[in-house]
Design an enzyme around this catalytic site. Structure first.
Site, PDB file in Angstrom:
ATOM      1  N   ARG A 160      -2.647  -9.423  12.395  1.00 40.57           N
ATOM      2  CA  ARG A 160      -1.859  -8.794  13.519  1.00 40.57           C
ATOM      3  C   ARG A 160      -0.882  -9.578  14.325  1.00 40.57           C
ATOM      4  O   ARG A 160      -1.588 -10.289  15.351  1.00 40.57           O
ATOM      5  CB  ARG A 160      -2.555  -7.828  14.408  1.00 40.57           C
ATOM      6  N   ASP A 211      -5.316  -6.519  -6.645  1.00 39.54           N
ATOM      7  CA  ASP A 211      -6.586  -6.316  -5.771  1.00 39.54           C
ATOM      8  C   ASP A 211      -7.220  -5.116  -6.242  1.00 39.54           C
ATOM      9  O   ASP A 211      -7.268  -4.086  -5.617  1.00 39.54           O
ATOM     10  CB  ASP A 211      -6.135  -6.142  -4.123  1.00 39.54           C
ATOM     11  N   LEU A 212      -7.784  -5.271  -7.372  1.00 40.80           N
ATOM     12  CA  LEU A 212      -8.800  -4.284  -7.968  1.00 40.80           C
ATOM     13  C   LEU A 212     -10.103  -4.238  -7.742  1.00 40.80           C
ATOM     14  O   LEU A 212     -10.932  -3.335  -8.144  1.00 40.80           O
ATOM     15  CB  LEU A 212      -8.163  -4.035  -9.638  1.00 40.80           C
ATOM     16  N   LYS A 213     -10.651  -5.272  -7.352  1.00 41.63           N
ATOM     17  CA  LYS A 213     -12.226  -5.750  -6.939  1.00 41.63           C
ATOM     18  C   LYS A 213     -13.036  -5.035  -8.125  1.00 41.63           C
ATOM     19  O   LYS A 213     -13.745  -4.326  -8.049  1.00 41.63           O
ATOM     20  CB  LYS A 213     -12.472  -4.728  -5.612  1.00 41.63           C
ATOM     21  N   HIS A 223     -15.780  -4.429 -10.726  1.00 45.04           N
ATOM     22  CA  HIS A 223     -17.300  -4.592 -10.561  1.00 45.04           C
ATOM     23  C   HIS A 223     -17.769  -3.559 -11.520  1.00 45.04           C
ATOM     24  O   HIS A 223     -17.758  -2.198 -11.647  1.00 45.04           O
ATOM     25  CB  HIS A 223     -17.507  -3.925  -9.016  1.00 45.04           C
ATOM     26  N   ASP A 224     -18.323  -4.335 -12.530  1.00 46.28           N
ATOM     27  CA  ASP A 224     -19.234  -3.590 -13.809  1.00 46.28           C
ATOM     28  C   ASP A 224     -20.066  -4.575 -14.505  1.00 46.28           C
ATOM     29  O   ASP A 224     -20.116  -5.623 -14.003  1.00 46.28           O
ATOM     30  CB  ASP A 224     -17.792  -3.100 -14.501  1.00 46.28           C
ATOM     31  N   ARG A 259       0.763  -3.474   7.235  1.00 45.39           N
ATOM     32  CA  ARG A 259       1.514  -2.526   8.079  1.00 45.39           C
ATOM     33  C   ARG A 259       2.464  -3.122   9.137  1.00 45.39           C
ATOM     34  O   ARG A 259       3.441  -2.379   9.220  1.00 45.39           O
ATOM     35  CB  ARG A 259       0.616  -1.472   8.764  1.00 45.39           C
ATOM     36  N   PRO A 305     -21.151  -7.438 -17.057  1.00 45.29           N
ATOM     37  CA  PRO A 305     -20.649  -8.316 -17.349  1.00 45.29           C
ATOM     38  C   PRO A 305     -19.357  -8.356 -18.527  1.00 45.29           C
ATOM     39  O   PRO A 305     -18.322  -8.721 -18.424  1.00 45.29           O
ATOM     40  CB  PRO A 305     -21.604  -9.527 -17.713  1.00 45.29           C
ATOM     41  N   LYS A 334       0.977  -7.968  -2.852  1.00 47.85           N
ATOM     42  CA  LYS A 334      -0.401  -7.514  -3.106  1.00 47.85           C
ATOM     43  C   LYS A 334      -0.410  -5.985  -3.830  1.00 47.85           C
ATOM     44  O   LYS A 334       0.110  -5.071  -3.029  1.00 47.85           O
ATOM     45  CB  LYS A 334      -1.331  -7.449  -1.949  1.00 47.85           C
ATOM     46  N   THR A 373     -15.146  -5.350   5.050  1.00 44.50           N
ATOM     47  CA  THR A 373     -15.117  -5.356   6.329  1.00 44.50           C
ATOM     48  C   THR A 373     -15.223  -3.996   6.965  1.00 44.50           C
ATOM     49  O   THR A 373     -15.820  -3.534   8.242  1.00 44.50           O
ATOM     50  CB  THR A 373     -13.864  -5.756   6.974  1.00 44.50           C
ATOM     51  N   ASP A 417       0.787  -1.224  -0.084  1.00 46.49           N
ATOM     52  CA  ASP A 417      -0.183   0.053   0.044  1.00 46.49           C
ATOM     53  C   ASP A 417       0.780   1.216  -0.164  1.00 46.49           C
ATOM     54  O   ASP A 417       1.110   1.734   1.019  1.00 46.49           O
ATOM     55  CB  ASP A 417      -1.048   0.035   1.284  1.00 46.49           C
TER      56      ASP A 417
END
Ligand code: C5P
Length: 242
Positions: free
Chosen positions: A190, A65-67, A69-70, A220, A72, A38, A128, A16
């Site tokens: 963690r 990790d681009l998730k 969603h659009d 992190r 099909p 990632k 989450t 990140d």
């Protein structure tokens, strides 16, 4: 006793970072340890597909990790493009529905080069960060979050995806409902004694392995550690005791 190489191959380090320079510094610190990397939207939108290719050239497994969603057809094309980049894992939002998830898999099949290993295609269930009241009152989905997660997971399985991103606390229920082979990728890890930050429901690496988590996403506790290599080695040591 788990062999340390096998253990490292179940850790996905969350890169990140806002740019490639910072990410490369971390890669140099972790050189030679066979963890996954990632790449999420922050780094991908800054460094682009070339950085994914660079990670592959350096021998890392990559979770993009681009998730997606659009509609099909668009997800089919996006999935084909990420497959051509050579990623080892990527994800789609289950909220896009079965036709969208299936289109993603079609895109993968269409783009696979001869001999290329098929990437793992993972569903995103309920983020989450979504609270019960956001789910019910803002998004308008009735019922408990846990039920929404299980419903989305069942949909990803029906569509033929390999598994889901989930909190480690959800792994036992997800495996019970979808089979031990249903892959679980879990953030919110963690090591004992480390800062929780903005994560709320956390688990130690050792606990996560013990309940059957397949891949541990860790950001992190490694990236923000004064010595990231030492932090990772400590985590791998803890995991090898599981
Ligand atoms: O730094 P930390 O270990 O909390 O990083 C966790 C990583 O997992 C971040 O890249 C975050 O975006 C991602 N993630 C998460 N919770 C989800 C899905 C993804 O923390 N439900």
């Amino acid at each position: 006793m788990v062999n340390p190489t096998q253990t490292a191959e179940r850790v996905i380090v969350a890169l990140d970072y806002p740019d490639e320079t910072a990410a490369r510094q971390l890669l140099n610190r972790l050189d030679g340890i066979p963890v996954w990397m990632k790449v999420g939207m922050e780094l991908f939108y800054a460094a682009g597909p070339a950085f994914v290719v660079y990670l592959k050239e350096r021998g890392f497994h990559v979770f993009l990790d681009l998730k997606l969603h659009d509609i099909p057809n668009t997800v089919k094309g996006g999935s084909a493009s990420v497959t051509r980049l050579g990623v080892d894992m990527f994800n789609l939002h289950a909220a896009g529905g079965k036709a969208m998830l299936e289109a993603g898999l079609e895109g993968v099949d269409k783009a696979l080069a001869p001999g290329q290993k098929r990437p793992l295609v993972i569903g995103v269930t309920q983020l989450t960060s979504t609270s019960q009241s956001v789910l019910n009152d803002e998004i308008g989905i009735p019922g408990a979050i846990d039920d929404a997660v299980l419903r989305y997971a069942a949909l990803t399985k029906q569509a033929g995806l390999d598994g889901v991103v989930a909190s480690a606390r959800e792994v036992t229920g997800l495996k019970a409902a979808n089979g031990a082979g249903f892959v679980t990728v879990t953030p919110g890890i963690r090591p004992a004694g480390s800062a929780i930050g903005d994560q709320s429901r956390v688990m130690t690496p050792k606990e996560a392995l013990a309940i059957g988590t397949d891949y541990l996403v860790i950001g992190r506790p490694i990236t923000a550690a004064p010595d990231p290599r030492e932090a990772l080695e400590h985590i791998l040591e803890e995991m090898s005791e599981a």
